[in-house]
Design a protein around this motif. Structure first.
Motif, PDB file in Angstrom:
ATOM      1  N   ALA A  48       8.971   7.858   2.502  1.00 29.99           N
ATOM      2  CA  ALA A  48       9.199   6.750   3.429  1.00 29.99           C
ATOM      3  C   ALA A  48       9.295   5.404   2.718  1.00 29.99           C
ATOM      4  CB  ALA A  48       8.088   6.717   4.486  1.00 29.99           C
ATOM      5  N   LEU A  49       8.337   5.119   1.858  1.00 26.10           N
ATOM      6  CA  LEU A  49       8.326   3.813   1.193  1.00 26.10           C
ATOM      7  C   LEU A  49       9.530   3.616   0.283  1.00 26.10           C
ATOM      8  CD1 LEU A  49       4.545   3.363   0.339  1.00 26.10           C
ATOM      9  CD2 LEU A  49       5.852   2.307   2.189  1.00 26.10           C
ATOM     10  N   SER A  50      10.079   4.710  -0.222  1.00 25.91           N
ATOM     11  CA  SER A  50      11.214   4.591  -1.139  1.00 25.91           C
ATOM     12  C   SER A  50      12.450   4.038  -0.457  1.00 25.91           C
ATOM     13  CB  SER A  50      11.526   5.952  -1.768  1.00 25.91           C
ATOM     14  OG  SER A  50      12.046   6.851  -0.802  1.00 25.91           O
ATOM     15  N   PHE A  51      12.591   4.270   0.866  1.00 25.01           N
ATOM     16  CA  PHE A  51      13.751   3.687   1.556  1.00 25.01           C
ATOM     17  C   PHE A  51      13.373   2.493   2.427  1.00 25.01           C
ATOM     18  CE2 PHE A  51      12.515   7.145   4.552  1.00 25.01           C
ATOM     19  CZ  PHE A  51      12.443   6.446   5.752  1.00 25.01           C
ATOM     20  N   LEU A  52      12.096   2.343   2.774  1.00 26.17           N
ATOM     21  CA  LEU A  52      11.709   1.214   3.607  1.00 26.17           C
ATOM     22  C   LEU A  52      11.841  -0.114   2.882  1.00 26.17           C
ATOM     23  CD1 LEU A  52       8.556   2.326   5.644  1.00 26.17           C
ATOM     24  CD2 LEU A  52      10.864   1.878   6.474  1.00 26.17           C
ATOM     25  N   LEU A  53      11.341  -0.191   1.651  1.00 26.07           N
ATOM     26  CA  LEU A  53      11.324  -1.472   0.935  1.00 26.07           C
ATOM     27  C   LEU A  53      12.731  -1.975   0.602  1.00 26.07           C
ATOM     28  CD1 LEU A  53       8.210  -0.891  -1.363  1.00 26.07           C
ATOM     29  CD2 LEU A  53       8.350  -2.113   0.821  1.00 26.07           C
TER      30      LEU A  53
END
Length: 431
Positions: A7-12
């Motif tokens: 998730a964090l890899s595409f959220l930021l």
């Protein structure tokens, strides 16, 4: 939700690529108004940008569903950076209105649809999970945060640094954030080039529920556009142009606060009712904007208007899961994003003309009229927003199968199973 793998890899990077979207319209308005001296002209150029985006966003979404996000996003962000640079140069050179409007076409058509792409990644990662409505609320909060930060940043750059600084920054952030997001290939949704042997890919627009939501989102876009023009004009009328960013930030902050609340509430009413109730409140709040005669009062009213936008946006995006199949979901999200842009485009044009002719109070009538028309449409076509009512509900637990199968499902309260938190209960639809 944030512990979802990847998730964090595409959220930021997704946030970095979406922030410029909140800067684009206000940056165009401020630059063109500065170079031409007319809010009407600025509204026309901004409107052309919005209409171009609204028309091309679904095309971009369809190509994304068929060919993958990275394959579409890389050429799009490169094109957008070049188009915005050309528009900025023409405005600074004093080009005529027709030239600015012509340059606005590729600038709007190439706006990368990162928000729908992020939502599609959530839908793929959390399909069937009760966390999906939370993700929808989170995305709405993220959108509203970009509308808090974006206009404030653009206004500060345009009024404090240079009239073109907003657009230059928008192009640079779009390029950098878009390329970083496109590089996150491991979390991309599956490509749906074909739905089956000899079967055509169904357009998202063929589903009637989406068409109704498009009308609703046009009304929301008109609120954004009408507020941007009218708040800028009001700030100039009181002799404090810098107040525009603060007033719009307060309005967008209301959206963000409501979005956080929506994500925290375990709703007991169906999404269709939530959408209608949100629109009733939005129309009522917009009906008093024109009467504000001070910055403090206008800020308070703008905050209230913002509080009703997020519930409508979150509910609409959440309903896509039950109204449109996965193979057309990115396209469906881009239709809604394009509808917001289209409503914004029409609103900045009309509000710009009304503001030039009669002052900012008349510009605030645009959000009122648009939301009232959208509410009337929702009330008349609300039956289209109900997903296909399950003929029966089957529970995988043998103790309760017969009991669950015999319970009717209210059409008004029917909603995705994961949103109602029914655990392993599976809806079975018989055509």
């Amino acid at each position: 939700m944030l512990r979802t793998p990847g998730a964090l890899s595409f959220l930021l990077p997704g946030f970095a690529a979406r922030l410029p979207f909140g800067m684009l319209t206000i940056s165009i308005l401020l630059l063109v108004q500065h170079t031409t001296g007319s809010y009407a002209n600025a509204g026309i150029v901004a409107a052309v940008t919005g209409v171009s985006m609204a028309l091309f966003a679904p095309v971009m979404g369809k190509f994304t569903d068929r060919h993958g996000q990275g394959a579409v996003l890389v050429p799009v962000v490169l094109t957008h950076a070049a188009a915005v640079s050309a528009l900025t140069a023409l405005a600074l050179l004093g080009a005529p209105l027709w030239a600015l409007a012509l340059a606005a076409v590729p600038a709007g058509a190439s706006v990368p649809q990162v928000g729908p792409m992020v939502r599609a990644r959530w839908a793929a990662r959390l399909e069937g999970s009760p966390l999906l409505p939370t993700a929808a609320a989170f995305e709405s909060v993220t959108d509203e945060f970009t509308f808090v930060v974006g206009p404030v940043l653009a206004t500060a750059l345009c009024t404090g640094v240079h009239p073109a600084a907003g657009l230059v920054t928008e192009a640079a952030l779009t390029l950098l954030g878009g390329l970083l997001f496109a590089a996150q290939r491991s979390t991309q949704p599956a490509v749906h080039a074909r739905t089956g042997a000899g079967e055509k890919h169904a357009s998202a627009l063929s589903f009637p529920g989406l068409r109704v939501l498009i009308v609703a989102f046009i009304g929301i876009g008109a609120v954004f556009g009408g507020m941007q023009v009218s708040l800028a004009a009001f700030s100039n009328e009181i002799g404090n142009p810098g107040a525009n960013g603060l007033l719009y930030g307060v309005f967008a902050a209301g959206n963000m606060i409501a979005g956080i609340a929506c994500g925290a509430i375990a709703w007991k009413i169906g999404p269709r009712r939530r959408l209608l109730l949100g629109y009733v409140g939005l129309t009522a709040a917009a009906s008093v904007l024109w009467a504000a005669n001070s910055a403090m009062l206008l800020g308070a009213l703008g905050l209230v208007v913002g509080l009703f936008i997020a519930p409508a946006l979150i509910t609409g995006y959440t309903m896509i899961e039950s109204l449109v199949p996965a193979a057309s979901r990115t396209e469906a999200f881009t239709w809604l994003t394009g509808a917001v842009a289209f409503g914004q485009a029409g609103a900045v044009t009309l509000a710009g003309r009304l503001t030039d002719a009669h002052g900012s109070s008349f510009g605030f009538l645009v959000p009122l009229g648009a939301t009232a028309l959208a509410l009337a449409t929702l009330l008349a076509l609300r039956s289209k927003l109900a997903p296909k009512a399950p003929s029966r509900v089957v529970n995988t637990s043998p103790q309760t199968t017969s009991q669950s199968a015999s319970q009717p499902v209210s059409q008004d309260e029917s909603q995705p199973v994961n949103e109602r938190g029914l655990g392993h209960r599976v809806p079975v639809t018989v055509d």
